[in-house]
Design an enzyme around this catalytic site. Structure first.
Site, PDB file in Angstrom:
ATOM      1  N   GLN A  31       4.759   4.219   2.708  1.00 52.42           N
ATOM      2  CA  GLN A  31       4.254   3.054   2.011  1.00 52.42           C
ATOM      3  C   GLN A  31       4.664   1.798   2.766  1.00 52.42           C
ATOM      4  OE1 GLN A  31       5.917   3.867  -1.920  1.00 52.42           O
ATOM      5  NE2 GLN A  31       7.230   2.053  -1.784  1.00 52.42           N
ATOM      6  N   ALA A  36       0.859  -1.190   0.000  1.00 54.17           N
ATOM      7  CA  ALA A  36       0.000   0.000   0.000  1.00 54.17           C
ATOM      8  C   ALA A  36       0.888   1.230   0.000  1.00 54.17           C
ATOM      9  CB  ALA A  36      -0.905   0.009   1.223  1.00 54.17           C
ATOM     10  N   ASP A  58      -9.974   7.091  12.887  1.00 60.08           N
ATOM     11  CA  ASP A  58     -10.236   7.030  11.445  1.00 60.08           C
ATOM     12  C   ASP A  58     -10.636   5.608  11.040  1.00 60.08           C
ATOM     13  OD1 ASP A  58     -10.434   8.107   8.896  1.00 60.08           O
ATOM     14  OD2 ASP A  58      -8.330   7.776   8.414  1.00 60.08           O
TER      15      ASP A  58
END
Length: 539
Positions: A133, A127, A283
């Site tokens: 990353q 990802a 989140d």
């Protein structure tokens, strides 16, 4: 400004101009920021496509502005519904950087060759986002791990952008009345703290450990194991968890995933974070939750977490009970107790608007919040109420989790799952031992005040004697005060005059009293009674 900052500043100015935001800045020939020129500029700026232009501008300006836009999207109480919804479309997906850059960062940060640190290390990213990353790897001890690596120069880019953003925010706050209610310097301060936490992987590692400890007795809620020896502030190594993104489970129809069970586990685990632990994932969208083959839930991405202290959790639980019972008076009183509403808030108008809000959902069982939380946040903006950041994070997270639960199980009763957690907190609040402990704390605080009082009084008297104390008195209703004072003087004069007349043995008499003195006393009494009655009526 340094040369790099000036170059970036010029770049930002060009992008502002491209999206017609140079009117916010009002450029001079030196590309410096100056105030708005006219109200016409304000109206032109705030036309219908303002939210879309703002989103496109943030997207083009890159990492820092995208992150800032995402923060504003989570604050509908500040920016309003239209801007919040538009900015929620911002994405920080970036193309992956080369493996050579990742390898160099790992070797620099962890102090060794990548081959010595890991038995295997995939060159392809699992990802990627604007800040970091993730790559799959294998330790020499055999554990499969996911390695999150911060991209080179991200911190430098963010620091440069932050310095420019703070400058813009300060100038806008000083000169631009259209944006003054946003208090942009305070919002930038909040964003500064948030993005630095997100870039600090040591902080994220501690967040993972904290959350893991909270769910150590629940094997259906997975929090990855961390590896501190292979981690620092720019590299984070954690357990690789086999599973699929929740977003794929929602979109698919694989029978091995029990969507009803998954929804229940996600909602219950989030309520535990909010009301029991006071430490929650801020989140929790479907991209940050994985599901294993046995329907266990795995949270990922712990850069943004919220913290609620015990008192706030108990207040929040009480607020939720009033909310689900549609008790508007209780809801308002609780918001006042939580210092969210103050004396400037027009309670009568707020009560009327809350009645309208609940009327919108009339006939609908509150088995879910169904967007009503967002409506409440928008209502707070109308009354210029600045909500605590943790309250907004909680509301945003709760809304995400409810939406996820409904997509998995349209019949889920979110409120029914919430109430046991809220009532448990209420029982704890009114536990006799807890109340006794609170009384002890209050007693000690009161004792400290009493002990300090003589010293404070002495210091105050000294300052008064030295002329160091200035007292400002605001006098209201001066004409009424003057009338009352005049009436008091007349009454006093009548009393004194009547008393003197009583001493003179001349003129007509009434019950052995001079008539003039008797009349004076009678008028004084009548005026005195009138004054007292008027005082109590006005009071």
């Amino acid at each position: 400004m340094q040369r790099r900052t000036l170059s970036r500043f010029d770049e930002i100015i060009k992008v502002f101009r491209k999206y017609d935001f140079d009117k916010v800045l009002g450029q001079t020939t030196r590309n410096k920021i100056s105030p708005f020129r006219s109200d016409a500029d304000n109206k032109e700026l705030l036309k219908e496509d303002f939210p879309e232009r703002l989103r496109l501008m943030f997207q083009e300006l890159g990492t820092t502005f995208i992150k800032f836009g995402q923060l504003l999207a989570s604050r509908p109480d500040l920016v309003g519904e239209r801007i919040s919804e538009e900015l929620s479309q911002l994405h920080d997906d970036n193309p992956p950087v080369s493996f050579e850059e990742i390898k160099e960062m790992i070797e620099t940060q962890l102090g060794g060759n990548i081959e010595d640190l890991f038995e295997e290390f995939s060159e392809n990213a699992l990802a990627t986002a604007s800040i970091a990353q993730v790559h799959e790897a294998k330790l020499h001890t055999g554990e499969r791990v996911a390695v999150k690596v911060q991209k080179a120069n991200v911190e430098e880019i963010v620091e440069t952008d932050l310095s420019i953003m703070k400058f813009i925010a300060n100038e806008s706050d000083r000169f631009n009345t259209s944006f003054k209610h946003l208090n942009l310097p305070a919002v930038l301060h909040e964003f500064d703290k948030s993005i630095h936490k997100e870039m600090d992987f040591d902080n994220e590692l501690m967040n993972i450990r904290h959350l893991s400890d909270n769910f150590k007795y629940n094997d259906k809620i997975i929090v990855p194991t961390t590896y501190p020896d292979y981690s620092n502030e720019k590299v984070l190594t954690m357990e690789y968890v086999e599973g699929v993104k929740l977003s794929e489970v929602i979109a698919g129809d694989d029978p091995k995933y029990n969507k009803i069970l998954i929804a229940d586990r996600i909602v219950r685990s989030y309520f535990q974070q909010l009301f029991i632990d006071g430490f929650f994932h801020a989140d929790p969208h479907p991209g940050n939750i994985f599901v294993t083959d046995d329907n266990a839930i795995c949270y990922i991405d712990f850069g943004m977490m919220g913290v609620l202290d015990e008192e706030f959790r108990q207040d929040l639980a009480e607020l939720m009970i009033y909310f689900s019972d549609r008790n508007i008076d209780g809801l308002i009183n609780q918001l006042i107790r939580m210092d969210i509403l103050n004396e400037k808030t027009d309670i009568n108008i707020l009560k009327s608007d809350l009645n309208d809000l609940f009327a919108k959902y009339y006939g609908v069982e509150l088995s879910r919040f169904n967007g009503i939380i967002e409506d409440l946040l928008f209502l707070m903006q109308k009354f210029d109420v600045r909500l605590p950041n943790e309250f907004v994070l909680m509301a945003r997270g709760l809304s995400m989790v409810e939406n996820t639960g409904l997509r998995l199980d349209p019949d889920i009763d979110v409120v029914a799952l919430l109430k046991p957690f809220a009532r448990k907190l209420m029982v704890q609040r009114y536990n006799p031992l807890k109340m006794a402990n609170n009384a002890k704390i209050s007693f000690f605080a009161f004792e400290h005040v009493l002990r300090a009082l003589p010293s404070l009084i002495s210091k105050t008297i000294y300052k008064v004697e030295e002329g160091e104390v200035t007292v400002n008195i605001e006098v209201k209703h001066i004409s009424e005060i003057a009338n009352q004072l005049s009436l008091a003087i007349i009454i006093a004069a009548l009393l004194v005059g009547s008393s003197l007349v009583m001493l003179i043995d001349v003129g007509p008499r009434f019950y052995e009293m001079p008539v003039l003195g008797f009349v004076g006393f009678t008028i004084s009494l009548a005026l005195g009674v009138f004054t007292v009655l008027r005082y109590f009526i006005d009071f």
